[in-house]
Motif scaffolding. Structure first.
Motif, PDB file in Angstrom:
ATOM      1  N   UNK A  33       0.668  -1.051  -0.112  1.00  0.00           N
ATOM      2  CA  UNK A  33       0.081  -0.081  -0.001  1.00  0.00           C
ATOM      3  C   UNK A  33       0.795   1.228   0.002  1.00  0.00           C
ATOM      4  N   UNK A  34       2.120   1.169  -0.023  1.00  0.00           N
ATOM      5  CA  UNK A  34       3.101   2.064  -0.008  1.00  0.00           C
ATOM      6  C   UNK A  34       2.782   3.045   1.375  1.00  0.00           C
ATOM      7  N   UNK A  35       2.587   2.424   2.327  1.00  0.00           N
ATOM      8  CA  UNK A  35       2.291   3.492   3.824  1.00  0.00           C
ATOM      9  C   UNK A  35       3.138   2.707   4.873  1.00  0.00           C
ATOM     10  N   UNK A  36       3.035   3.326   5.864  1.00  0.00           N
ATOM     11  CA  UNK A  36       3.523   2.760   7.217  1.00  0.00           C
ATOM     12  C   UNK A  36       3.033   1.656   7.874  1.00  0.00           C
ATOM     13  N   UNK A  37       3.654   0.720   8.247  1.00  0.00           N
ATOM     14  CA  UNK A  37       2.958  -0.340   9.071  1.00  0.00           C
ATOM     15  C   UNK A  37       2.069   0.237  10.317  1.00  0.00           C
ATOM     16  N   UNK A  38       2.424   1.233  10.957  1.00  0.00           N
ATOM     17  CA  UNK A  38       1.520   1.620  11.897  1.00  0.00           C
ATOM     18  C   UNK A  38       0.142   2.289  11.393  1.00  0.00           C
ATOM     19  N   UNK A  39       0.095   2.539  10.191  1.00  0.00           N
ATOM     20  CA  UNK A  39      -1.160   3.196   9.640  1.00  0.00           C
ATOM     21  C   UNK A  39      -1.951   1.645   9.246  1.00  0.00           C
ATOM     22  N   UNK A  40      -1.397   0.826   8.862  1.00  0.00           N
ATOM     23  CA  UNK A  40      -2.059  -0.467   8.562  1.00  0.00           C
ATOM     24  C   UNK A  40      -2.516  -1.152   9.708  1.00  0.00           C
ATOM     25  N   UNK A  41      -1.953  -0.969  10.844  1.00  0.00           N
ATOM     26  CA  UNK A  41      -2.296  -1.742  12.003  1.00  0.00           C
ATOM     27  C   UNK A  41      -3.614  -0.842  12.670  1.00  0.00           C
ATOM     28  N   UNK A  42      -3.332   0.290  12.594  1.00  0.00           N
ATOM     29  CA  UNK A  42      -4.412   1.344  13.177  1.00  0.00           C
ATOM     30  C   UNK A  42      -5.757   0.977  12.138  1.00  0.00           C
ATOM     31  N   UNK A  43      -5.740   1.221  10.791  1.00  0.00           N
ATOM     32  CA  UNK A  43      -6.583   0.749   9.795  1.00  0.00           C
ATOM     33  C   UNK A  43      -7.395  -0.629   9.955  1.00  0.00           C
ATOM     34  N   UNK A  44      -6.545  -1.457  10.155  1.00  0.00           N
ATOM     35  CA  UNK A  44      -7.289  -2.856  10.383  1.00  0.00           C
ATOM     36  C   UNK A  44      -7.709  -3.140  11.437  1.00  0.00           C
ATOM     37  N   UNK A  45      -7.029  -2.524  12.747  1.00  0.00           N
ATOM     38  CA  UNK A  45      -7.721  -2.437  14.204  1.00  0.00           C
ATOM     39  C   UNK A  45      -9.458  -2.206  13.832  1.00  0.00           C
ATOM     40  N   UNK A  46      -9.595  -1.201  12.794  1.00  0.00           N
ATOM     41  CA  UNK A  46     -10.895  -0.569  12.797  1.00  0.00           C
ATOM     42  C   UNK A  46     -11.775  -1.677  12.108  1.00  0.00           C
ATOM     43  N   UNK A  47     -11.375  -2.442  11.226  1.00  0.00           N
ATOM     44  CA  UNK A  47     -11.940  -3.597  10.531  1.00  0.00           C
ATOM     45  C   UNK A  47     -11.967  -4.843  11.434  1.00  0.00           C
ATOM     46  N   UNK A  48     -11.004  -5.120  12.429  1.00  0.00           N
ATOM     47  CA  UNK A  48     -11.128  -6.052  13.386  1.00  0.00           C
ATOM     48  C   UNK A  48     -12.175  -5.834  14.406  1.00  0.00           C
ATOM     49  N   UNK A  49     -12.516  -4.806  14.877  1.00  0.00           N
ATOM     50  CA  UNK A  49     -13.722  -4.152  15.758  1.00  0.00           C
ATOM     51  C   UNK A  49     -15.059  -4.574  15.094  1.00  0.00           C
ATOM     52  N   UNK A  50     -15.184  -4.743  13.965  1.00  0.00           N
ATOM     53  CA  UNK A  50     -16.455  -4.928  13.110  1.00  0.00           C
ATOM     54  C   UNK A  50     -16.292  -6.625  12.608  1.00  0.00           C
ATOM     55  N   UNK A  51     -15.495  -7.302  12.827  1.00  0.00           N
ATOM     56  CA  UNK A  51     -15.209  -8.457  12.529  1.00  0.00           C
ATOM     57  C   UNK A  51     -14.904  -8.900  11.074  1.00  0.00           C
ATOM     58  N   UNK A  52     -14.386  -8.123  10.429  1.00  0.00           N
ATOM     59  CA  UNK A  52     -13.925  -8.323   9.085  1.00  0.00           C
ATOM     60  C   UNK A  52     -12.738  -8.926   8.963  1.00  0.00           C
ATOM     61  N   UNK A  53     -11.778  -8.675   9.824  1.00  0.00           N
ATOM     62  CA  UNK A  53     -10.286  -9.139   9.801  1.00  0.00           C
ATOM     63  C   UNK A  53      -9.948  -9.574  11.471  1.00  0.00           C
TER      64      UNK A  53
END
Length: 149
Positions: A33-53
């Motif tokens: 995604x050409x970004x920082x792993x911290x950004x990925x973790x923060x974003x994926x954390x939102x998806x984890x909260x709703x059960x997508x990942x």
């Protein structure tokens, strides 16, 4: 105003993840995604909260898709990201007592609301499975064209 590309980035990451048989690390997704792993973790954390990942820690850990691709819509992902603004344009509100500004804002508000409702309705009808099918189609076409060269 800067464009919010998180939905596009999340879709990019999820399609890469869908192609993998093992968890994908934040570092790997960040490279895609050409970004920082911290950004990925923060974003994926939102998806984890709703059960997508889901995520797993440790040497073999990373992110995996927890939901069926056919059941996750673009609308759900948009909502999981906090429903970022759809448009980068908006009304002027410097002089709310001005009748011209009120008239302009009224018409623009109606147009923005109608356009946003139409887009969100479309988001309800597109799933991750639809995007995966489109990717497979494009990849097959690319491979065919490449072998013809």
């Amino acid at each position: 105003m800067k464009r919010d590309s998180r939905l596009s980035s999340v879709l990019h990451a999820l399609l890469h993840m869908a192609e993998q048989d093992a968890p994908v690390t934040s570092e790997t997704l960040a490279q895609c995604m050409h970004t920082n792993p911290v950004v990925v973790r923060r974003t994926m954390g939102l998806l984890r909260e709703v059960g997508i990942v889901r995520s797993a820690k440790g040497h073999t850990g990373g992110w995996t898709i927890a939901a069926d691709l056919g059941s996750v819509t673009l609308r759900q992902l948009h909502e999981a990201l906090g429903e970022p603004a759809i448009f980068a344009i908006g009304n002027r509100n410097e002089t709310p007592e001005c009748l011209v500004e009120q008239s302009v804002n009224s018409v623009l508000d109606d147009a923005f609301a109608e356009a946003e409702a139409l887009l969100l309705k479309r988001f309800e009808s597109v799933t991750l499975a639809d995007l995966a099918v489109e990717f497979v189609r494009r990849h097959a076409q690319w491979r065919t064209e490449r072998t013809l060269l």
